[in-house]
Write a protein that holds these residues in place. Structure first.
Motif, PDB file in Angstrom:
ATOM      1  N   LEU A 318       0.839  -1.193   0.000  1.00 26.36           N
ATOM      2  CA  LEU A 318       0.000   0.000   0.000  1.00 26.36           C
ATOM      3  C   LEU A 318       0.878   1.248   0.000  1.00 26.36           C
ATOM      4  CD1 LEU A 318      -2.839   1.322   0.223  1.00 26.36           C
ATOM      5  CD2 LEU A 318      -2.569   1.196   2.717  1.00 26.36           C
ATOM      6  N   TRP A 319       0.729   2.071  -1.049  1.00 25.95           N
ATOM      7  CA  TRP A 319       1.433   3.334  -1.167  1.00 25.95           C
ATOM      8  C   TRP A 319       0.439   4.483  -0.978  1.00 25.95           C
ATOM      9  CZ3 TRP A 319       3.148  -1.015  -3.388  1.00 25.95           C
ATOM     10  CH2 TRP A 319       4.540  -1.253  -3.470  1.00 25.95           C
ATOM     11  N   SER A 320       0.948   5.656  -0.700  1.00 24.85           N
ATOM     12  CA  SER A 320       0.091   6.814  -0.473  1.00 24.85           C
ATOM     13  C   SER A 320       0.741   8.046  -1.093  1.00 24.85           C
ATOM     14  CB  SER A 320      -0.121   7.036   1.033  1.00 24.85           C
ATOM     15  OG  SER A 320      -0.789   8.258   1.299  1.00 24.85           O
ATOM     16  N   ALA A 321      -0.094   8.926  -1.669  1.00 24.33           N
ATOM     17  CA  ALA A 321       0.429  10.133  -2.318  1.00 24.33           C
ATOM     18  C   ALA A 321      -0.498  11.306  -2.062  1.00 24.33           C
ATOM     19  CB  ALA A 321       0.583   9.910  -3.823  1.00 24.33           C
ATOM     20  N   GLY A 322       0.100  12.479  -1.844  1.00 18.97           N
ATOM     21  CA  GLY A 322      -0.681  13.697  -1.737  1.00 18.97           C
ATOM     22  C   GLY A 322      -1.166  13.992  -0.341  1.00 18.97           C
TER      23      GLY A 322
END
Length: 477
Positions: A318-322
């Motif tokens: 799981l990646w996250s951006a912003g």
């Protein structure tokens, strides 16, 4: 790129705003097959929200800052869609992420019927769900004509309408200047921009500001637009009451001390027919926290996801951006989307991209610290002021739960008063309930704890889901 129920994709990107768009097209550039999901029917998210084609807007770029950046991302997405590397699915509201042996199953709803439940399976997920506005209640905030600052912008960008003709813009944070600038440019009268803090904190760290000259240019543009329309910000002030019966007719504005307590004798009434109010943004991270993802509190108390240099969360795959990593704007979201795509593809990004992200994240932290709400804001509340709009729970009921019934946290207050049980699931009232739950004399209250993203409790549903869909069998992709 239609998928079969049991076909696994390389990546599902949740959120088609700046971060999600950048992540999806960059992942496709690097050879990954992905699906881009969003609750809206077009790409762009809240930041690049634009009018429906039927409205015939000839110049949507005039409603946005950096419109060419969005069109560039949209063109890249279209190219990848034609090549079968990316599929955009609008109108898909994701309500849960499920860990599997192979990766993830992403559960979404696209309508009210049993057959509208959707499941998409992938090896990895990039979360780019953005943020929602932090609201601090005041007497009269439930009157028609009171909207959020972002809501006023959304009405203008997507519907080409204004919430009123004479609009007071109030709260704290850089969104106020952007909203006021958009409103006056569109023809509204803005008698006041009421900012609860000042801008001295930016001057104390000039090297951070100087490292992002584009932000200076953007701020100067908003300021110039306001000066051209003779709008001057009222600093260290707040709307402490809205007046009216069937609709807002005016507001009372008061000066604040350093802790945001209203100063007696400084009240002044301003006539208006609408109020656009907001105190910054809070990361929307419930899909990740339900999986147990690690979080951290930002300089303004808002809780965001903890990520490493590659935008990986503590949940494998799981990646996250912003904004989910801490609110920082479109440019930062795009940089983090690109970094996440490189990391999940096992590709090394350019050093310049990492440096750009570091500069933008440092500015975001400065911005959050500069506009952190002070603990004294509760001084403008009255016992009968509704804290939870959905369940109509007043301040008196919350204080009774804390002071007489022994509630010491938002969850216990919710169980005793129903505050946070309504349609928005605590997104509107969560920060206020958390602050009031700390107790008027506690260390948490005095330090301002609770004004950030205490947010809704962990729950298995990220949005409302029809019971018919929960009862239905395994859905198709």
């Amino acid at each position: 790129m239609p998928t079969s129920p049991y076909e696994f994709l390389d990546l599902v990107v949740i959120g088609a705003g700046p971060g999600g768009l950048a992540g999806a097209v960059t992942a496709a550039d690097l050879g990954k097959r992905c699906v881009l999901l969003d609750g809206g029917h077009s790409t762009g998210g809240q930041y690049y929200r634009h009018p429906a084609p039927g409205l015939g807007a000839a110049r949507p770029d005039r409603l946005h800052h950096g419109w060419s950046v969005y069109t560039g991302l949209a063109e890249r997405l279209a190219e990848h869609e034609r090549a079968g590397r990316v599929e955009f699915r609008g109108g898909h509201h994701v309500w849960a992420l499920e860990r599997t042996d192979e990766g993830f199953t992403v559960h979404a709803t696209r309508g009210p019927d049993a057959g509208d439940r959707v499941a998409v399976r992938a090896r990895a997920v990039l979360l780019a769900t953005g943020a929602y506005e932090r609201q601090l209640p005041f007497p009269g905030w439930t009157l028609p004509g009171v909207v959020t600052a972002g809501g006023a912008q959304a009405m203008l960008k997507s519907g080409l309408v204004l919430p009123g003709q004479r609009i007071v813009v109030a709260g704290s944070g850089p969104l106020l200047l952007a909203a006021a600038s958009s409103l006056v440019t569109a023809g509204a009268r803005v008698p006041a921009v009421v900012e609860a803090t000042g801008y001295l904190a930016y001057a104390r760290r000039p090297h951070v500001v100087a490292a992002v000259p584009a932000k200076l240019v953007e701020g100067a543009g908003h300021g110039t637009a306001l000066l051209r329309h003779r709008v001057r910000p009222r600093l260290r002030s707040a709307v402490v009451e809205a007046h009216g019966t069937d609709r807002v007719t005016g507001v009372t504005v008061a000066r604040l001390d350093a802790d945001w307590r209203p100063k007696p004798g400084t009240e002044r009434r301003i006539d208006c027919d609408a109020i656009a109010v907001g105190h910054g943004l809070l990361p929307q991270i419930d899909l990740a926290t339900e999986l147990g993802a690690d979080t951290l509190a930002g300089p303004d108390g808002a809780v965001a996801l903890a990520v490493d240099a590659g935008m990986r969360t503590s949940v494998p795959g799981l990646w996250s951006a912003g904004e989910t990593n801490g609110v920082g704007g479109a440019d930062l979201a795009i940089a983090e989307g690109e970094l996440a795509a490189h990391d999940l593809a096992g590709a090394e990004p350019k050093r310049s991209l990492r440096r750009r992200r570091a500069r933008l994240r440092a500015f975001a932290d400065l911005m959050a610290a500069a506009h952190r709400p002070g603990p004294g804001w509760t001084g403008w509340l009255r016992p009968d002021t509704d804290v939870c709009r959905c369940e109509e729970v007043p301040v008196a009921k919350v204080r009774e739960a804390v002071e007489e019934l022994g509630a010491g946290d938002p969850r216990t207050v919710k169980l005793l008063t129903r505050a946070g049980m309504g349609w928005c699931q605590g997104r509107m009232c969560g920060p206020a309930v958390a602050c009031l739950s700390a107790g008027s004399g506690s260390a948490a209250s005095e330090s301002g704890a609770g004004v950030g993203a205490a947010g809704p409790d962990r729950r298995p549903f990220g949005c409302p889901v029809p019971l018919s869909q929960l009862a239905a069998g395994e859905p198709d992709a």
